[in-house]
Motif scaffolding. Structure first.
Motif, PDB file in Angstrom:
ATOM      1  N   LEU A  16       9.194   0.011  -2.541  1.00 13.35           N
ATOM      2  CA  LEU A  16      10.619   0.255  -2.799  1.00 13.35           C
ATOM      3  C   LEU A  16      11.355  -1.049  -3.072  1.00 13.35           C
ATOM      4  O   LEU A  16      12.227  -1.119  -3.951  1.00 13.35           O
ATOM      5  CB  LEU A  16      11.243   1.007  -1.625  1.00 13.35           C
ATOM      6  N   ASP A  17      10.996  -2.111  -2.351  1.00 13.21           N
ATOM      7  CA  ASP A  17      11.649  -3.405  -2.558  1.00 13.21           C
ATOM      8  C   ASP A  17      11.293  -4.015  -3.910  1.00 13.21           C
ATOM      9  O   ASP A  17      12.076  -4.773  -4.483  1.00 13.21           O
ATOM     10  CB  ASP A  17      11.284  -4.380  -1.441  1.00 13.21           C
ATOM     11  N   LEU A  18      10.112  -3.689  -4.437  1.00 12.65           N
ATOM     12  CA  LEU A  18       9.713  -4.208  -5.745  1.00 12.65           C
ATOM     13  C   LEU A  18      10.355  -3.435  -6.896  1.00 12.65           C
ATOM     14  O   LEU A  18      10.229  -3.822  -8.050  1.00 12.65           O
ATOM     15  CB  LEU A  18       8.186  -4.178  -5.896  1.00 12.65           C
ATOM     16  N   GLY A  19      11.032  -2.314  -6.561  1.00 15.61           N
ATOM     17  CA  GLY A  19      11.748  -1.595  -7.602  1.00 15.61           C
ATOM     18  C   GLY A  19      11.328  -0.169  -7.833  1.00 15.61           C
ATOM     19  O   GLY A  19      11.835   0.489  -8.746  1.00 15.61           O
ATOM     20  N   ALA A  74      -2.662   6.509  -1.909  1.00 15.80           N
ATOM     21  CA  ALA A  74      -3.228   6.812  -0.588  1.00 15.80           C
ATOM     22  C   ALA A  74      -2.773   5.794   0.454  1.00 15.80           C
ATOM     23  O   ALA A  74      -2.997   5.990   1.647  1.00 15.80           O
ATOM     24  CB  ALA A  74      -4.758   6.819  -0.673  1.00 15.80           C
ATOM     25  N   ARG A  75      -2.112   4.729   0.014  1.00 18.34           N
ATOM     26  CA  ARG A  75      -1.650   3.691   0.947  1.00 18.34           C
ATOM     27  C   ARG A  75      -0.363   4.172   1.607  1.00 18.34           C
ATOM     28  O   ARG A  75       0.710   4.128   1.024  1.00 18.34           O
ATOM     29  CB  ARG A  75      -1.430   2.377   0.206  1.00 18.34           C
ATOM     30  N   ASP A  76      -0.513   4.636   2.855  1.00 19.40           N
ATOM     31  CA  ASP A  76       0.608   5.297   3.518  1.00 19.40           C
ATOM     32  C   ASP A  76       1.248   4.468   4.630  1.00 19.40           C
ATOM     33  O   ASP A  76       2.057   4.968   5.411  1.00 19.40           O
ATOM     34  CB  ASP A  76       0.175   6.650   4.085  1.00 19.40           C
ATOM     35  N   GLY A  77       0.915   3.187   4.698  1.00 20.59           N
ATOM     36  CA  GLY A  77       1.515   2.337   5.721  1.00 20.59           C
ATOM     37  C   GLY A  77       2.988   2.077   5.446  1.00 20.59           C
ATOM     38  O   GLY A  77       3.418   2.032   4.287  1.00 20.59           O
ATOM     39  N   VAL A  78       3.756   1.885   6.512  1.00 18.05           N
ATOM     40  CA  VAL A  78       5.188   1.612   6.358  1.00 18.05           C
ATOM     41  C   VAL A  78       5.411   0.360   5.517  1.00 18.05           C
ATOM     42  O   VAL A  78       6.286   0.313   4.650  1.00 18.05           O
ATOM     43  CB  VAL A  78       5.861   1.465   7.743  1.00 18.05           C
ATOM     44  N   GLU A  79       4.590  -0.686   5.773  1.00 16.15           N
ATOM     45  CA  GLU A  79       4.767  -1.939   5.036  1.00 16.15           C
ATOM     46  C   GLU A  79       4.530  -1.751   3.542  1.00 16.15           C
ATOM     47  O   GLU A  79       5.195  -2.376   2.700  1.00 16.15           O
ATOM     48  CB  GLU A  79       3.841  -3.034   5.581  1.00 16.15           C
ATOM     49  N   ASP A  80       3.597  -0.850   3.177  1.00 14.45           N
ATOM     50  CA  ASP A  80       3.346  -0.571   1.755  1.00 14.45           C
ATOM     51  C   ASP A  80       4.531   0.157   1.128  1.00 14.45           C
ATOM     52  O   ASP A  80       4.937  -0.159   0.003  1.00 14.45           O
ATOM     53  CB  ASP A  80       2.077   0.270   1.590  1.00 14.45           C
ATOM     54  N   ASP A 133      11.371   3.789  -7.339  1.00 12.72           N
ATOM     55  CA  ASP A 133      12.469   4.700  -7.013  1.00 12.72           C
ATOM     56  C   ASP A 133      12.070   5.736  -5.971  1.00 12.72           C
ATOM     57  O   ASP A 133      12.925   6.318  -5.312  1.00 12.72           O
ATOM     58  CB  ASP A 133      12.942   5.411  -8.288  1.00 12.72           C
ATOM     59  N   ASP A 134      10.762   5.963  -5.825  1.00 13.11           N
ATOM     60  CA  ASP A 134      10.276   6.929  -4.848  1.00 13.11           C
ATOM     61  C   ASP A 134       8.840   6.581  -4.517  1.00 13.11           C
ATOM     62  O   ASP A 134       8.172   5.834  -5.253  1.00 13.11           O
ATOM     63  CB  ASP A 134      10.379   8.364  -5.417  1.00 13.11           C
ATOM     64  N   TYR A 135       8.355   7.113  -3.396  1.00 14.47           N
ATOM     65  CA  TYR A 135       7.018   6.774  -2.895  1.00 14.47           C
ATOM     66  C   TYR A 135       6.440   8.032  -2.271  1.00 14.47           C
ATOM     67  O   TYR A 135       7.018   8.585  -1.346  1.00 14.47           O
ATOM     68  CB  TYR A 135       7.142   5.655  -1.861  1.00 14.47           C
ATOM     69  N   LEU A 136       5.309   8.487  -2.790  1.00 15.16           N
ATOM     70  CA  LEU A 136       4.687   9.713  -2.287  1.00 15.16           C
ATOM     71  C   LEU A 136       3.230   9.417  -1.954  1.00 15.16           C
ATOM     72  O   LEU A 136       2.496   8.861  -2.771  1.00 15.16           O
ATOM     73  CB  LEU A 136       4.781  10.820  -3.341  1.00 15.16           C
ATOM     74  N   CYS A 137       2.829   9.789  -0.727  1.00 12.13           N
ATOM     75  CA  CYS A 137       1.476   9.491  -0.268  1.00 12.13           C
ATOM     76  C   CYS A 137       0.537  10.668  -0.495  1.00 12.13           C
ATOM     77  O   CYS A 137       0.928  11.835  -0.407  1.00 12.13           O
ATOM     78  CB  CYS A 137       1.491   9.136   1.221  1.00 12.13           C
ATOM     79  N   LYS A 138      -0.728  10.339  -0.774  1.00  8.90           N
ATOM     80  CA  LYS A 138      -1.778  11.351  -0.877  1.00  8.90           C
ATOM     81  C   LYS A 138      -2.278  11.673   0.523  1.00  8.90           C
ATOM     82  O   LYS A 138      -2.327  10.776   1.368  1.00  8.90           O
ATOM     83  CB  LYS A 138      -2.937  10.823  -1.727  1.00  8.90           C
ATOM     84  N   PRO A 139      -2.692  12.914   0.797  1.00 11.15           N
ATOM     85  CA  PRO A 139      -2.598  14.090  -0.076  1.00 11.15           C
ATOM     86  C   PRO A 139      -1.151  14.553  -0.219  1.00 11.15           C
ATOM     87  O   PRO A 139      -0.322  14.296   0.655  1.00 11.15           O
ATOM     88  CB  PRO A 139      -3.449  15.128   0.656  1.00 11.15           C
ATOM     89  N   PHE A 140      -0.869  15.237  -1.300  1.00 13.70           N
ATOM     90  CA  PHE A 140       0.505  15.639  -1.583  1.00 13.70           C
ATOM     91  C   PHE A 140       0.522  17.045  -2.172  1.00 13.70           C
ATOM     92  O   PHE A 140      -0.496  17.554  -2.651  1.00 13.70           O
ATOM     93  CB  PHE A 140       1.166  14.661  -2.567  1.00 13.70           C
ATOM     94  N   SER A 141       1.692  17.648  -2.150  1.00 17.76           N
ATOM     95  CA  SER A 141       1.889  18.968  -2.755  1.00 17.76           C
ATOM     96  C   SER A 141       2.313  18.786  -4.200  1.00 17.76           C
ATOM     97  O   SER A 141       3.209  17.991  -4.500  1.00 17.76           O
ATOM     98  CB  SER A 141       2.972  19.732  -1.980  1.00 17.76           C
ATOM     99  N   ILE A 166      -4.598  -4.829 -13.825  1.00 17.20           N
ATOM    100  CA  ILE A 166      -3.308  -5.140 -13.198  1.00 17.20           C
ATOM    101  C   ILE A 166      -3.049  -4.049 -12.172  1.00 17.20           C
ATOM    102  O   ILE A 166      -3.001  -2.870 -12.530  1.00 17.20           O
ATOM    103  CB  ILE A 166      -2.171  -5.173 -14.238  1.00 17.20           C
ATOM    104  N   ASP A 167      -2.884  -4.412 -10.904  1.00 17.67           N
ATOM    105  CA  ASP A 167      -2.660  -3.361  -9.908  1.00 17.67           C
ATOM    106  C   ASP A 167      -1.209  -2.877  -9.963  1.00 17.67           C
ATOM    107  O   ASP A 167      -0.381  -3.407 -10.711  1.00 17.67           O
ATOM    108  CB  ASP A 167      -3.046  -3.825  -8.500  1.00 17.67           C
ATOM    109  N   GLY A 168      -0.911  -1.855  -9.181  1.00 14.37           N
ATOM    110  CA  GLY A 168       0.409  -1.243  -9.220  1.00 14.37           C
ATOM    111  C   GLY A 168       1.536  -2.191  -8.828  1.00 14.37           C
ATOM    112  O   GLY A 168       2.637  -2.115  -9.369  1.00 14.37           O
TER     113      GLY A 168
END
Length: 202
Positions: free
Chosen positions: A71-74, A60-66, A76-84, A38-40
């Motif tokens: 966020l629209d699916l519920g 790693a999916r950093d596109g605006v549409e992603d 609460d936050d979205y963080l792209c790789k690479p990250f601190s 089951i994907d995310g």
């Protein structure tokens, strides 16, 4: 996250993760989108049918549409790789605070001040020396101030799935917390759990 002294359960695929997420009341979920079985995206849709657990998408999916879709699916936050790692920890702390209706990093209970960002506790302005597990338990009780925290809730939030939930560790930690913060800081409701009462205004 374990190095930050969180209790952590892991799932190697979305199906197992969804079962765990529905079975236990987690403080927060860090969700990868590219999961087997089951994907995310599907995980999030299914979870939101029954649970409001805070979810941070880490991908790693950093596109605006992603990001918009997540966020629209519920999420609460979205963080792209690479990250601190520091940023990830701060975002998770913020999610947990907001989920508990706590706007700031400080919780004041009588003469005790808990700083959830610094993960410190002051009593009458003096730093209290605590173990990581003692701090985590104090934070859980403080975030639920005025409400009963059951023993099972303590085990779910303070210990991870590989630890022995039949031990007397909770009693030992509560005893030590009372020694350090005062015997009246935590009230035991025998057979039910523990509560940190909201101090009455004078």
């Amino acid at each position: 996250m374990r190095e930050e002294h969180y209790a952590v359960d892991e799932a190697s695929d979305g199906k197992i993760g969804l079962i765990k997420a529905k079975q236990w009341n987690y403080d927060a979920i860090v969700l990868d989108l590219m999961l087997p079985n089951i994907d995310g995206w599907e995980f999030l849709q299914e979870l939101r049918k029954s649970h409001e657990t805070p979810v941070l998408i880490l991908t790693a999916r950093d596109g605006v549409e992603d990001r918009v879709k997540g966020l629209d699916l519920g999420a609460d936050d979205y963080l792209c790789k690479p990250f601190s790692l520091a940023e990830l920890s701060a975002r998770i702390r913020a999610l947990i605070r907001r989920a508990n209706g706590q706007a700031t990093t400080e919780i004041v209970i009588g003469r005790v001040t808990i700083d959830t960002a610094k993960r410190t506790v002051l009593k009458e302005g003096q730093m209290v020396d605590l173990t990581a597990r003692e701090y985590t338990l104090i934070e859980l009780l403080a975030l639920n101030q005025g409400s009963l925290v059951s023993r099972s809730m303590v085990y779910d939030h303070v210990f991870d799935e590989n630890e022995d939930s039949l031990s007397n560790l909770v009693d030992v930690h509560i005893y030590n917390i009372r020694k350090k913060l005062g015997k009246d800081f935590v009230t035991t409701r025998r057979g039910h759990g523990y509560i940190v009462e909201t101090p009455r205004s004078s």
